[in-house]
Scaffold this motif. Structure first.
Motif, short mmCIF file in Angstrom:
data_model
loop_
_atom_site.label_atom_id
_atom_site.label_comp_id
_atom_site.label_asym_id
_atom_site.label_seq_id
_atom_site.Cartn_x
_atom_site.Cartn_y
_atom_site.Cartn_z
N SER A 351 0.84 -1.19 0.00
CA SER A 351 0.00 0.00 0.00
C SER A 351 0.87 1.23 0.00
O SER A 351 1.90 1.28 0.66
N ASN A 352 0.44 2.23 -0.76
CA ASN A 352 1.18 3.49 -0.76
C ASN A 352 0.87 4.27 0.51
O ASN A 352 1.65 5.11 0.94
N SER A 353 -0.27 3.98 1.11
CA SER A 353 -0.59 4.62 2.37
C SER A 353 0.21 3.91 3.45
O SER A 353 0.85 2.90 3.20
N HIS A 354 0.16 4.44 4.64
CA HIS A 354 0.87 3.76 5.73
C HIS A 354 -0.10 2.98 6.60
O HIS A 354 0.16 2.77 7.78
N THR A 355 -1.20 2.56 6.02
CA THR A 355 -2.22 1.92 6.84
C THR A 355 -1.94 0.44 7.07
O THR A 355 -2.57 -0.19 7.89
N TYR A 356 -1.00 -0.12 6.33
CA TYR A 356 -0.56 -1.49 6.62
C TYR A 356 0.91 -1.43 7.02
O TYR A 356 1.64 -0.55 6.57
N PHE A 357 1.32 -2.36 7.83
CA PHE A 357 2.67 -2.28 8.37
C PHE A 357 3.76 -2.48 7.31
O PHE A 357 4.92 -2.24 7.57
N TRP A 359 4.65 -0.83 5.02
CA TRP A 359 5.42 0.37 4.61
C TRP A 359 6.70 0.51 5.40
O TRP A 359 7.59 1.27 5.02
N LEU A 360 6.82 -0.25 6.47
CA LEU A 360 8.06 -0.20 7.25
C LEU A 360 9.19 -0.95 6.55
O LEU A 360 10.33 -0.91 7.00
N ASP B 50 -4.09 -0.92 -4.76
CA ASP B 50 -3.56 -0.71 -3.42
C ASP B 50 -4.40 -1.50 -2.41
O ASP B 50 -5.60 -1.66 -2.58
N ALA B 268 -0.15 6.65 10.28
CA ALA B 268 -0.79 5.93 9.18
C ALA B 268 -1.08 6.85 8.01
O ALA B 268 -1.48 6.41 6.94
#
Lengths: 452, 393
Positions: A351-357, A359-360, B50, B268
């Motif tokens: 995901s481009n958002s940071h709503t799933y981990f 992105w770490l 996404d 987030a």
């Protein structure tokens, strides 16, 4: 650095299945297909009839409204069938090849004395004109118009895109010759975009009619639309031509040999393949011949896309390589339910958002399936398109103007500067799962029909 | 897991067009998609998407509200026993808090989701997850003693008039949760203002410690008090205000809990940092200006104390950042947030009629957000037009 374009907004979707740097020789395809729908807005008119014998370069069909735009056969053989769909719309021209390799012969143009008329008539007669795309609208160029400039990007940043640096270095002579052929088409410059550390660029620095640019940043940095927008955005009433790198090779090759050159090298990519790599082939070849039994899983569980995953066409295992696609991509189908999928921490969800981990872990690659990952909603979240759109436009406002069919607003908000591929990432990241590319095409078609 | 799926697959035909339970299909769909991410695959355009969706976005907002909610439950109980001078244990306090707060949630969810499902059914769209956030927010904005029927009316008003008549989540002009509060504030002011409503049980008066006052620090500031005190007159330190064991709406009192939520929202990337940041700047700069120029006691309370009293922070983190009703352009968000900050301070300090300005400031700027965006987008349009004219010339 001079002429460097640094793009900040964008997103590189890190998929598994990048093409290995091996080039396979052409394997015979048992059939070829020419698909008019590869060109938006094209209505085809058959010239050859089923049963006719075709040489390489023989005329198969023309543009119904501009018959000087000719589409020719990539192989020698027999036109087996003209396949029609609903309302007798022509879906594809099916050609069964023979092994004679008979070829139509054209007069070779002299690049030193070439006029605009000669250039146009050569490209039209040889069947190469369809590869010249026009902006606005992203349609086949009108041979009568003179664009303000021509743009070609040698840097494809799409997911799993082919690396032009890897294989185009063997075709420098053809490319330079091709550029000289298209040079009279415009009164302006021919702009070429390259990756930041490009080796190819050296060969073009000496050409006075060419301007070179280097690009860096995430996708869509390499899109020709991004380069246009950063250098010389398209205003209302202006026209720009664009070509793909291998079309220039084709044009150069055809002009040098006097024979239609449909050959190209495409990247065979995707997480579902046992072997990835580059394959020599020609447009219209069957997917089967490209994959060569290379699909790891049950073909029904795999989607085969001609093109990249953002803008390509779902052609399936029995489909054909599109005109403008430098790659095919095999990804898993996502027709399955996931219990509480939206609640999970999501270490493996991209995901481009940071709503799933996930992105770490910025380096991780993903095997992404075709699931929509949610339901269609009204537009709620704001600001997410801007993160992946390097254009100086407001995508959400543009999309709303199109939905409202407000032509004045569309113009004001810059619809002439974009085609589907430029906003494909907005569609990818959209929380509301809006069909942005389809909406944009509707808008472009609407404006185009109003203008003519 | 498999058996649940089987059960759903078996029940599904009844809810589809022509099935005998078709009138419940929106509800069924909401339940099904709650349990399972649907098996829908991409058909047009990009072949992959996404992982984010509306459910994910909204659940994270609810998670971010959890600290404020949990503290609110505790504080409701704490204020009650404190006003009675009873030295209650933790679980006794939480027990009372739950007794007061849970019914509020049953009503706000029952009414809010009920209205949403019915409207979704009538208008044939999917149930939008926004209502789960709205219903979660509404009780947090209210005093714990609010009568349930009032809450029900306000929630129905907010969801129906505030949102659905505009076309549902994404189309509304004003924040529905704030609208519910504004509805109650103007329709039943006796339950929403004064010194008694902010501590549970105080209005009944029985058993309350003599001399106990339920005035919030905000009310004390408005009255020109030089320092803040609790109900018994003990001075409240900055830390006390920050932790938030003070009278007030259920969710607004603990700045610590709100900041925990803010951290999650920013981490987030769901709430706009632009709105939060500029609102902070807007509020604080007016605060500083008042400190410098001020000639009333209220104008002279240190500017940073304004963050600790009232609902400035709660509004900043959870209400102003609502993407639908905020400005939608990045530049617009800065202007929008800044103006909210300014308006809150102006209403709070300079307007004698309303002790708190957060709700009104945000609602006002909700209305102006499209105008702000209009000018921001217009600037882009003008730039394009200018380029076009240069070419022509």
């Amino acid at each position: 650095m001079k002429n460097h374009i640094s793009v900040k907004q964008g997103l590189d979707i890190r998929l598994y299945g990048e093409a290995n740097k091996i080039i396979q020789n052409e394997t015979a395809s048992s059939s070829y297909a020419l698909v008019p729908d590869d060109f938006p807005g094209l209505t085809s008119k058959p010239v050859a009839q089923p049963g006719d014998t075709l040489k390489i370069g023989s005329l198969v069909f023309v543009d119904k409204y501009k018959p000087e735009i000719r589409f020719v056969s990539p192989v020698s053989g027999i036109l087996k069938d003209i396949v029609r769909g609903e309302k007798r719309k022509i879906m594809k021209y099916l050609i069964i090849p023979d092994d004679t390799n008979d070829t139509e012969v054209f007069e070779k143009p002299d690049v030193n004395t070439l006029t605009r008329e000669q250039s146009v008539s050569f490209l039209c007669n040889a069947g190469l004109w369809p590869f010249v795309t026009q902006r606005p609208y992203g349609v086949i160029a009108n041979p009568e118009t003179t664009p303000k400039s021509i743009f070609i990007s040698f840097y494809d940043t799409a997911p799993l895109a082919p690396d032009y640096e890897f294989f185009l270095k063997d075709y420098l002579q053809q490319m330079i010759h091709g550029l000289k052929i298209i040079r009279p088409l415009t009164t302006g410059k021919i702009h070429l975009g390259f990756a930041k550390n490009s080796g190819l660029i050296q060969s073009f620095l000496g050409l006075d009619f060419v301007e070179t640019h280097t690009i860096s940043g995430p996708h869509p940095a390499g899109n020709v639309g991004t380069i246009i927008n950063k250098i010389d955005p398209i205003n209302k009433g202006e026209i720009v031509f664009t070509l793909m790198p291998q079309d220039i090779v084709s044009i150069g090759n055809t002009a040098l040999s006097g024979k239609y050159s449909p050959e190209r090298i495409i990247a065979v990519t995707g997480s579902e393949l046992t072997h990835t790599g580059y394959v020599k082939t020609r447009h219209g070849a069957s997917i089967k011949s490209l994959l060569n039994g290379n699909v790891e899983h049950d073909p029904d569980a795999v989607r085969i896309v001609s093109g990249n995953v953002l803008t390509g066409t779902n052609v399936g295992y029995k489909g054909y390589l599109g005109y403008k696609h430098p790659q095919i991509t095999a990804i898993p189908e996502g027709k399955k339910y996931v219990m509480f999928g939206w609640m999970k921490p999501g270490f493996k969800k991209f995901s481009n958002s940071h709503t799933y981990f996930s992105w770490l872990f910025p380096k991780r690659r993903y095997r992404i399936d075709t699931n929509l990952n949610g339901g269609l909603r009204n537009l709620v979240v704001t600001g997410e398109y801007e993160k992946v759109c390097p254009f100086d436009i407001y995508p959400q406002y543009l999309i709303k103007a199109i939905i409202a069919k407000d032509i004045d607003k569309m113009e004001q908000l810059g619809i002439y500067e974009v085609i589907e591929e430029d906003l494909a990432l907005c569609e990818f990241v959209c929380t509301s799962k809006t069909q942005i590319q389809a909406i944009l095409r509707e808008g472009l078609d609407l404006i185009r029909s109003e203008m003519n | 897991m498999k058996s649940v799926r089987k059960l759903l697959d078996k029940a599904k035909p009844n809810f589809e067009s022509g099935g005998k339970l078709y009138f419940l299909h929106s509800f069924f769909d909401a339940m099904e998609t709650f349990l399972f991410v649907p098996d829908k695959v991409t058909e047009k355009g990009a072949h992959i998407r996404d992982a984010i969706d509306m459910k994910r976005t909204m659940i994270l907002v609810v998670v971010a509200l959890m600290p404020a909610f949990l503290f609110g439950v505790w504080n409701t109980g704490f204020q009650f026993y404190f006003s009675r001078g009873i030295d209650a244990g933790f679980w006794q306090i939480v027990g009372y808090g739950l007794k007061m707060v849970i019914p509020l949630y049953l009503v706000s969810y029952g009414v809010g989701v009920g209205v949403e499902v019915i409207v979704a059914q009538i208008r044939k769209h999917e149930v939008n997850e926004g209502v789960f956030v709205t219903s979660f927010l509404i009780p947090l904005l209210l005093p714990a003693d609010i009568p349930l029927w009032m809450l029900a009316v306000a929630t129905a008003f907010a969801v129906l008039i505030g949102k659905e008549i505009f076309g549902g989540t994404g189309m509304n002009i004003m924040n529905p949760a704030l609208l519910a509060r504004a509805f109650l504030f103007f329709a039943y002011p006796a339950w929403m203002s004064g010194d008694k409503v902010w501590v549970s049980g105080l209005t009944q008066g029985e058993g309350v410690v003599d001399g106990f006052t339920g005035a919030t620090p905000l009310a004390q500031a408005a009255a020109g008090s030089p320092h803040f005190t609790d109900g018994l007159g003990n001075t409240l330190s900055t830390m006390d205000l920050f932790i938030g064991a003070i009278p007030g709406s259920i969710g607004e009192t603990s700045k610590l809990a709100i900041l925990l939520g803010a951290a999650l929202l920013l981490f987030a990337g769901i709430a706009s940092w632009r709105v939060m940041f500029s609102m902070l700047i807007g509020g604080m700069s007016v605060g500083i200006l008042m400190n410098v120029l001020g000639n009333t006691p209220y104008m002279q309370i240190p500017f940073y104390d304004h963050l600790l009293i009232g609902s400035f922070l709660f509004g900043m983190v959870f209400m102003a950042t609502d993407p639908v009703t905020a400005a939608q352009t990045n530049t617009g968000k800065f202007i929008y947030g800044f103006l909210i900050g300014v308006m809150i301070m102006v209403i709070r300090v300079l307007n004698p009629a309303y002790p708190e300005g957060t709700m009104l400031a945000i609602l006002l700027m909700n209305v102006f957000a499209p105008l702000i965006d209009h000018y921001v987008v217009q600037a882009n349009i003008s730039k394009r037009l200018k380029r076009f004219k240069q070419i022509k010339a």
